[in-house]
Design an enzyme around this catalytic site. Sequence first.
Site, PDB file in Angstrom:
ATOM      1  N   SER A 180       0.645 -10.110  -0.473  1.00  0.00           N
ATOM      2  CA  SER A 180       0.352  -8.556  -0.649  1.00  0.00           C
ATOM      3  C   SER A 180       0.614  -8.063   0.759  1.00  0.00           C
ATOM      4  CB  SER A 180      -1.043  -8.396  -0.893  1.00  0.00           C
ATOM      5  OG  SER A 180      -2.107  -9.126  -0.187  1.00  0.00           O
ATOM      6  N   LYS A 224       0.758  -1.166  -0.050  1.00  0.00           N
ATOM      7  CA  LYS A 224      -0.214  -0.050   0.172  1.00  0.00           C
ATOM      8  C   LYS A 224       0.798   1.526  -0.058  1.00  0.00           C
ATOM      9  CE  LYS A 224      -4.266  -1.454   0.097  1.00  0.00           C
ATOM     10  NZ  LYS A 224      -5.458  -1.025  -0.702  1.00  0.00           N
TER      11      LYS A 224
END
Length: 421
Positions: free
Chosen positions: A314, A59
């Site tokens: 992720s 992110k």
Amino acid sequence: MNKENVTYFPSIDNIKVAADTIKKVSAVTPLSPSLRYSKYYDANILLKREDLQQVRSYKIRGAYNKISSLTSEESKKGVVCASAGNHAQGVALSCKLLEIEGTIYMPAPTPNQKVEQVKMFGGDFIDIKLIGDTFDDAYHAAMLECEQLHKTFIHPFNDEKVIEGQATIGLEILEQSKTPIDYVFIAVGGGGLAAGLSTVFKQISPNTKIIGVEPEGAPSMSMSIKNNKNTELEHIEKFIDGAAVKRVGDLTFPICKENLHDMITVPEGKVCETILELYNRDAIVVEPAGALSISALDFYAEDIKGKNVVCVVSGSNNDITRTSEIKERALLYANLKHYFIVKFPQRAGALKEFVVDILGENDDITYFQYAKKTNRENGSAVVGIQLKSATDLEPLIIKMKRHNFYGDYLNDKPDLFQFLV
């Protein structure tokens, strides 16, 4: 203009600019071979380790790229985001590095560990506001501040600069891989990462198949593609919080619809199995969303034989307090944990008889809740039993029924299960 009618596709030039913008703050994460998974699937399995970023997720890429693009006037007014997870940490670190004031709205029940992480990354440049009971409450409060004070909202996925930032993972994979890639498996929440990465492969490596993976309980992209329009789900299972959204982005949907080879869903219990396997066998800590891509391999086992496969890991922001729930979900999915209503005769020795004569030698009682009834013949208990093998279930039920201990089986009755267990 309705954004849903505008088809935006990020350009490779803009993605390369994003890669240059974020290179000082975003690590070029390893593309590591997994010997264990490669052997198991008879394929070359590579893990793109975004869990090794400073904020322990990808992110930071999109957040930093977006905030870096603000004008000096926008920067002075500050930014706002709503998030209880990885996006908040990415925004917080970006604010500190760029010396821009940021306000981060989080739901009031957010675990203190996550709040402290955001504070650590943002330092004096951020203000955390705990508002409401849900993400939607925090989101609406964040949008209100943006409207009233003319601040910039940093969206977690539905933003061009965010998509371009996440897309840089695709560039890195192609630069790191020594051989052509046949498949990339990638978690899909709002679609920012999938939209960006799939665009890179569509233009540079069009023969690579990009497989989007969603939680079974939150199939918002799958449903939208099926309906051929961005569709908001009424209810979602929020366990895989990093990939559980009711509605994907109006920008990301058409890109994913065009670029993804397939969208599949994976049961939450299967994801929990993967989390435990990665921890116990590979010493890799992942959050539920971070395990989605690897969890999908079972459902593509025949297709990927002999192929070069990349799974994007992720993130790794897993809350240790969730460990017991992760174990429970994994056992339920594997058919090794079963809950029953057991009818016990109201006499001495009934429980001993159940343990000795009914349970197998490898069966283990893990849950027992008993309420003595006024009925002199029978009393009922909710009993959780862990088996060594899923094949032990049928013999257990047969013995329970034969000896009149069987009351009901709860695993396939979700409403009753949640009420009693």
